[in-house]
Write a protein that holds these residues in place. Sequence first.
Motif, PDB file in Angstrom:
ATOM      1  N   GLY A  24      39.262  34.046  18.815  1.00  0.00           N
ATOM      2  CA  GLY A  24      38.918  33.170  17.692  1.00  0.00           C
ATOM      3  C   GLY A  24      38.979  31.704  18.053  1.00  0.00           C
ATOM      4  N   ILE A  25      38.160  30.927  17.369  1.00  0.00           N
ATOM      5  CA  ILE A  25      38.036  29.502  17.710  1.00  0.00           C
ATOM      6  C   ILE A  25      39.292  28.708  17.365  1.00  0.00           C
ATOM      7  N   ASN A  26      40.043  29.149  16.337  1.00  0.00           N
ATOM      8  CA  ASN A  26      41.259  28.411  15.969  1.00  0.00           C
ATOM      9  C   ASN A  26      42.290  28.444  17.089  1.00  0.00           C
ATOM     10  N   LYS A  27      42.446  29.614  17.729  1.00  0.00           N
ATOM     11  CA  LYS A  27      43.394  29.713  18.837  1.00  0.00           C
ATOM     12  C   LYS A  27      42.906  28.954  20.057  1.00  0.00           C
ATOM     13  N   SER A  52      41.938  20.986  29.247  1.00  0.00           N
ATOM     14  CA  SER A  52      40.661  20.342  29.581  1.00  0.00           C
ATOM     15  C   SER A  52      39.498  21.316  29.457  1.00  0.00           C
ATOM     16  N   LEU A  53      39.805  22.621  29.307  1.00  0.00           N
ATOM     17  CA  LEU A  53      38.722  23.582  29.174  1.00  0.00           C
ATOM     18  C   LEU A  53      37.919  23.360  27.913  1.00  0.00           C
ATOM     19  N   ASN A  54      38.538  22.767  26.890  1.00  0.00           N
ATOM     20  CA  ASN A  54      37.834  22.547  25.619  1.00  0.00           C
ATOM     21  C   ASN A  54      36.766  21.483  25.719  1.00  0.00           C
ATOM     22  N   ASP A 100      35.902  31.059  12.190  1.00  0.00           N
ATOM     23  CA  ASP A 100      36.924  31.929  12.787  1.00  0.00           C
ATOM     24  C   ASP A 100      37.043  33.166  11.909  1.00  0.00           C
ATOM     25  N   LEU A 101      36.747  34.344  12.447  1.00  0.00           N
ATOM     26  CA  LEU A 101      36.696  35.575  11.656  1.00  0.00           C
ATOM     27  C   LEU A 101      38.063  36.006  11.150  1.00  0.00           C
ATOM     28  N   SER A 102      39.150  35.437  11.737  1.00  0.00           N
ATOM     29  CA  SER A 102      40.497  35.800  11.266  1.00  0.00           C
ATOM     30  C   SER A 102      40.876  35.068   9.984  1.00  0.00           C
ATOM     31  N   THR A 103      40.108  34.039   9.635  1.00  0.00           N
ATOM     32  CA  THR A 103      40.400  33.283   8.418  1.00  0.00           C
ATOM     33  C   THR A 103      40.214  34.183   7.197  1.00  0.00           C
ATOM     34  N   GLY A 135      38.006  36.886  16.219  1.00  0.00           N
ATOM     35  CA  GLY A 135      36.715  36.560  16.826  1.00  0.00           C
ATOM     36  C   GLY A 135      36.125  35.286  16.249  1.00  0.00           C
ATOM     37  N   THR A 136      34.988  34.936  16.751  1.00  0.00           N
ATOM     38  CA  THR A 136      34.291  33.706  16.341  1.00  0.00           C
ATOM     39  C   THR A 136      32.850  34.042  15.977  1.00  0.00           C
TER      40      THR A 136
END
Length: 636
Positions: free
Chosen positions: A570-573, A580-582, A613-616, A623-624
């Motif tokens: 997921g995108i939130n995590k 720096s990967l972001n 973010d699918l966990s929201t 997932g995203t």
Amino acid sequence: MNIINTTLQIFFTLFIIQVFTTQHVKAQHTLSDTLIINSLIEDADSIMVNNPKLAKTLVDSASIIANELNVEKFKNLCLKKSVQSFYALGKYQKAINNLFLLLKKYEANKDSAQIALCNNDIGTAYTDLQEYSLSLSYLYKAMVYYDSREDDKDKATTISNIGYTYLSMKDYDDALPYFQKVLPIFTKLNYQIGVSTTNNNIGRTLVGQKKYTEAIPYFKIALSINTKLNKKDGMAMTINHLGLIDYYLKNYDEAIVYFQKAAKIRKEISNMNAYFYSMNNIAYITNLKGKPKKAIEIYENLLAETDPENDSDAIIMLLTNLNKNYASIGEYDKAYETLLKCTELKDKYFNIEKNKQIEELKVEFETEQHISEINNLKNLTSIQEESLNRKQMIILLLIGSLILIAGLGYLGITRYQLKTKQKSMELEQKLLRLQMNPHFIFNSLSVIQGYIFKGSANEAVTYLSNFGKLMRNILENSREEFVLLEKEIETLEHYLKLQNLRHDGIINYTIEIDENLGMDSVRVPPMFAQPFIENSIKHGMNEENKFNILIKYTKKDDKMKLVIEDDGIGINKIDNNKSSLNKHQSLAITITQSRLQLLSKRKKGKFNLLLIDLSTGNTNKSGTRIELDLPYLEEF
């Protein structure tokens, strides 16, 4: 050369008018004046279609005399004809400006019939400008004046124009009732052109609703009427529509027969642009039937018939399709030659068009200047030498202003072109750098090296083949604003295969295409999906489990929706990992948003990016989901 000839014709006409006006005594409403105005208007009408520029000059000349007479009847007549000439020139906004002048006069005189006609004509012009909300507004204003009247041709025409506006908006369900309402009115009035046009529009509407067999009778009625009236342009258009229906129904042999008939008529009436499009349809279907070499022969013969000065759009279309056919049979050298020629011609025609616009502005400005000079000469014939000297100074100032305005206009246009081109190039370079990520290229080469060290020659060849095809597609797609959906999917397939090989086959990917989207006929902006797929795999995948990713293209109204969904962390995590990967993910989002903004300006639409973010709100799911609204082009 055409501009020079037109300019000479204009100055010759103005010279005649100047001779007339210098000898003409103070304006009076005489029979000779009336004959001159009517003669100029009749001459303008006779050449309006074939030479609208000269027709506009004649109308302007008639306007000078009408204004000199100061008779409202003739002034209004000339104003109406100027609307027609601007319309013939494709200058719809100028036509609308003159229509507003007429509307103001009719409103002052409370002439409801002319007010209704003016509102109708303004609405029609706005339809051609694709300003549909304004178009409907003025067409409905016209209907307010018609509501109290019995059904007549003008009222029915406005109803038909409302339907045509909805048809232009591809709002087929709203368009159809207006055409169905107006058809019996035109039939009752025995207005054959209206009956023919309405049957044709109903047919087009039903085709838009994919009710192909229901559309056929309407087109055949329209064809019958056009044949009786000997309206060959209408005959060709209707026959072409019948060919399209057989194409949609996959009756390819019947479709070719219709397109051949349409092409023959269009060539007879010298409508070469439409002729090339009908013949292009024949070549396209010939290729569909598995005869690419025959299609190539048709394209090459058509190109030999084109006139580089007048058929630029047709030449680009034919070269583009010829390039595809050569590529489809493996003749890549010829495909590359046609692609190179097509690109060169696009640049050439773009520059010619801009120069033509500048020259037209100069001619228009000079024409207005000379008309003004003629009026000044008439008014100054009885003034002393001092006044004449003052006039000469004014003329010099005006000429200087003309040169200054032309220079500033040219500089402004050039600066805008350079700025737009620079912005597009910057985006293209950023996108290319993003697509050809050095880490991805290095990892790919490392995988190939690993296969070689292991002695896995077949795996190395397979990986290298996919890698080469991916790089070629990325380089080719980065130069195009729109590419075939088929080619975009091919690029994604190569990329996902490489990633799956690299990650030992733990990636399950699915690509779903809406059944309403033709893979070989729909064009989309390239390389929107890949950066987000890379981010999903790079940051969202858990190496211990299978990783599922869905790429979905669907059609939504006049837009295309692209969805990329994975079952990763997921995108939130991902955002919480302050590494720096972001930066790569942020760069992907920034470039995508910039591209969407540029597309929104160019295509006059609103295209958005949404990250979910699918966990929201659902702790059992992770997932995203990425959602993108994109423009698309649909070609035959």
